[in-house]
Design an enzyme around this catalytic site. Structure first.
Site, PDB file in Angstrom:
ATOM      1  N   ARG A 154     -52.478   6.896  61.354  1.00 31.15           N
ATOM      2  CA  ARG A 154     -52.437   7.999  62.317  1.00 31.15           C
ATOM      3  C   ARG A 154     -53.716   8.702  61.828  1.00 31.15           C
ATOM      4  O   ARG A 154     -54.359   9.529  62.431  1.00 31.15           O
ATOM      5  CB  ARG A 154     -51.117   8.883  62.188  1.00 31.15           C
ATOM      6  CG  ARG A 154     -50.183   8.185  62.885  1.00 31.15           C
ATOM      7  CD  ARG A 154     -48.838   8.943  62.921  1.00 31.15           C
ATOM      8  NE  ARG A 154     -47.569   7.997  63.196  1.00 31.15           N
ATOM      9  CZ  ARG A 154     -46.465   8.475  63.550  1.00 31.15           C
ATOM     10  NH1 ARG A 154     -46.304   9.952  63.877  1.00 31.15           N
ATOM     11  NH2 ARG A 154     -45.650   7.810  63.658  1.00 31.15           N
ATOM     12  N   ARG A 159     -39.712  15.057  71.336  1.00 28.70           N
ATOM     13  CA  ARG A 159     -39.402  16.268  70.928  1.00 28.70           C
ATOM     14  C   ARG A 159     -40.512  17.218  70.601  1.00 28.70           C
ATOM     15  O   ARG A 159     -40.641  18.114  71.290  1.00 28.70           O
ATOM     16  CB  ARG A 159     -38.475  16.247  69.779  1.00 28.70           C
ATOM     17  CG  ARG A 159     -38.134  17.576  69.100  1.00 28.70           C
ATOM     18  CD  ARG A 159     -37.522  17.642  67.846  1.00 28.70           C
ATOM     19  NE  ARG A 159     -38.247  16.815  66.772  1.00 28.70           N
ATOM     20  CZ  ARG A 159     -38.975  17.301  66.082  1.00 28.70           C
ATOM     21  NH1 ARG A 159     -39.650  18.665  66.067  1.00 28.70           N
ATOM     22  NH2 ARG A 159     -39.833  16.607  65.290  1.00 28.70           N
ATOM     23  N   ARG A 160     -41.458  16.672  69.998  1.00 27.26           N
ATOM     24  CA  ARG A 160     -42.694  17.554  69.568  1.00 27.26           C
ATOM     25  C   ARG A 160     -43.485  17.707  70.752  1.00 27.26           C
ATOM     26  O   ARG A 160     -44.081  19.004  71.020  1.00 27.26           O
ATOM     27  CB  ARG A 160     -43.360  16.720  68.464  1.00 27.26           C
ATOM     28  CG  ARG A 160     -42.859  16.564  66.994  1.00 27.26           C
ATOM     29  CD  ARG A 160     -43.625  16.111  66.025  1.00 27.26           C
ATOM     30  NE  ARG A 160     -42.727  15.813  64.784  1.00 27.26           N
ATOM     31  CZ  ARG A 160     -42.890  14.720  64.120  1.00 27.26           C
ATOM     32  NH1 ARG A 160     -43.409  13.538  64.626  1.00 27.26           N
ATOM     33  NH2 ARG A 160     -41.948  14.777  63.095  1.00 27.26           N
ATOM     34  N   CYS A 212     -32.460  10.253  68.006  1.00 25.54           N
ATOM     35  CA  CYS A 212     -33.810  10.648  67.650  1.00 25.54           C
ATOM     36  C   CYS A 212     -34.943  10.707  68.574  1.00 25.54           C
ATOM     37  O   CYS A 212     -36.124  11.127  68.351  1.00 25.54           O
ATOM     38  CB  CYS A 212     -34.080  10.371  66.347  1.00 25.54           C
ATOM     39  SG  CYS A 212     -34.472   8.608  66.388  1.00 25.54           S
ATOM     40  N   ARG A 240     -48.854   6.206  67.558  1.00 23.72           N
ATOM     41  CA  ARG A 240     -47.987   5.274  66.681  1.00 23.72           C
ATOM     42  C   ARG A 240     -48.693   4.972  65.326  1.00 23.72           C
ATOM     43  O   ARG A 240     -49.837   5.106  65.410  1.00 23.72           O
ATOM     44  CB  ARG A 240     -47.453   4.130  67.380  1.00 23.72           C
ATOM     45  CG  ARG A 240     -46.461   4.597  68.702  1.00 23.72           C
ATOM     46  CD  ARG A 240     -45.201   4.842  68.147  1.00 23.72           C
ATOM     47  NE  ARG A 240     -44.487   4.167  67.067  1.00 23.72           N
ATOM     48  CZ  ARG A 240     -43.810   2.884  67.493  1.00 23.72           C
ATOM     49  NH1 ARG A 240     -43.585   2.476  68.647  1.00 23.72           N
ATOM     50  NH2 ARG A 240     -43.341   2.187  66.642  1.00 23.72           N
ATOM     51  N   LYS A 269     -33.097  11.830  60.238  1.00 21.00           N
ATOM     52  CA  LYS A 269     -33.650  11.996  61.696  1.00 21.00           C
ATOM     53  C   LYS A 269     -33.721  10.571  62.370  1.00 21.00           C
ATOM     54  O   LYS A 269     -33.711  10.785  63.806  1.00 21.00           O
ATOM     55  CB  LYS A 269     -34.965  12.716  61.797  1.00 21.00           C
ATOM     56  CG  LYS A 269     -36.092  12.039  61.231  1.00 21.00           C
ATOM     57  CD  LYS A 269     -37.546  12.890  61.363  1.00 21.00           C
ATOM     58  CE  LYS A 269     -38.720  12.006  61.009  1.00 21.00           C
ATOM     59  NZ  LYS A 269     -39.018  11.205  61.865  1.00 21.00           N
ATOM     60  N   ASP A 270     -33.588   9.488  61.876  1.00 22.60           N
ATOM     61  CA  ASP A 270     -33.649   8.393  62.417  1.00 22.60           C
ATOM     62  C   ASP A 270     -32.127   7.929  62.930  1.00 22.60           C
ATOM     63  O   ASP A 270     -32.063   6.825  63.642  1.00 22.60           O
ATOM     64  CB  ASP A 270     -34.205   7.026  61.595  1.00 22.60           C
ATOM     65  CG  ASP A 270     -35.576   7.067  61.366  1.00 22.60           C
ATOM     66  OD1 ASP A 270     -36.400   7.927  62.323  1.00 22.60           O
ATOM     67  OD2 ASP A 270     -36.224   6.496  60.429  1.00 22.60           O
TER      68      ASP A 270
END
Length: 310
Positions: free
Chosen positions: A154, A130-131, A241, A148, A82-83
């Site tokens: 997180r 996107r999320r 991405c 981040r 995905k990167d």
């Protein structure tokens, strides 16, 4: 057969797990090969105080590793698929795509509540535009804030009550043995995952006879064909991405069902389309799906995209 293979990777906990996983796959198939791992710091690793879209979305976590690969300092690069931007640098190719982990996003809730159960005003953290855009479409009454840092960072922010919940990729949690932290899996009917999410990319130099036989052993056909359709969609969109587009492919008998989404940053507009493709035609169908999404309003969404809220 080469005597040694040098793997290049980022130095995060998850990236190292991925590189060690590929090392184990190579060692199992070719025990005579000595495999080493080289850690390379990327731009995405250096910049931790700003949303990724503000600092140039394409290739933030791969550029320096690709340079080392092109220069012959390493033989393979292991990335999260995905990167990977839609276009690879000249001279490089995706040598192998191993079997995919769970591709979906997950909710980690401090209150053990599902997404639908949270009251208005709940603060949800994500590092992904996107999320964020899909969350805003689903629950415009929630407060979506950028978060981040690595997984541990997180989780600390979540537990310190800065956030009520956070959304992450399932694959990283599962690979690091932290499935117990997951409150809810968000499948493609709720949140379409990023292109290539859950899959690994083993990047090599084109026409590299040293690695070709090894790559053939590590490649997983069903994963590769799904990712091929997803990446064809991404390339046609001309995205990275770090824009609010999503595409997910899954095998249904002898076909691939591709589901794609383009969302506005504020979540008010969403274009969602699907196509069922024979496995032999998946790249062309991915491109066609991108054109359909663009023509139905996705082009306008992407043209007016701003990055202040990622």
């Amino acid at each position: 057969m080469p005597e040694e293979i040098r793997i290049g990777t980022r130095g995060s906990q998850l990236a190292l797990w991925q590189a060690r996983h590929v090392k184990a796959l190579i060692t199992h198939a070719f025990p005579e090969i000595h495999v080493t791992i080289t850690v390379i710091k990327t731009t995405g690793d250096r910049i931790t105080d700003r949303p990724l879209a503000q600092v140039g979305g394409k290739g933030l976590f791969v550029k320096e590793i690709e340079t080392a690969l092109l220069n012959g300092e390493i033989d393979l690069a292991v990335h999260s698929m995905k990167d990977m931007p839609g276009e690879l640098p000249p001279g490089l190719t995706i040598g192998a795509v191993p079997c995919r982990e769970n591709p979906f996003d997950v909710l980690i809730s401090r209150h053990n509540l599902a997404l639908d159960d949270y009251p208005p005003g709940t603060v949800v953290g994500t590092s992904s535009l996107r999320r964020a855009s899909q969350l805003k479409f689903l629950r415009p009454d929630l407060i979506i804030r950028s978060i981040r840092g690595n997984l541990d960072t997180r989780m600390r922010k979540l537990m310190s009550k800065e956030f009520d919940a956070i959304v992450l990729a399932a694959a990283g949690l599962l690979r690091l043995g932290q499935a117990d932290k997951i409150t809810q899996y968000l499948d493609e009917n709720t949140m379409v995952p990023a292109v290539g999410q859950g899959a690994l990319c083993i990047e090599t130099r084109e026409n590299d006879a040293k690695t070709a036989h090894i790559m053939a052993k590590l490649d997983h056909g069903p994963t590769r064909v799904c990712v091929q359709g997803e990446r064809a969609f991404l390339k046609q969109i001309e995205g990275s991405c770090h824009i609010p587009v999503a595409c997910y492919g899954k095998i249904i008998e002898d076909n691939v069902l591709l589901t794609a989404v383009v969302s506005s940053e504020d979540g008010r507009r969403r274009i969602r389309e699907q196509t069922l493709s024979p496995v032999t035609d998946v790249a062309a169908r991915g491109r066609d799906l991108a054109q359909t999404v663009l023509e139905k309003g996705g082009k306008q969404i992407l043209e007016t995209l701003t990055t202040h809220d990622k």
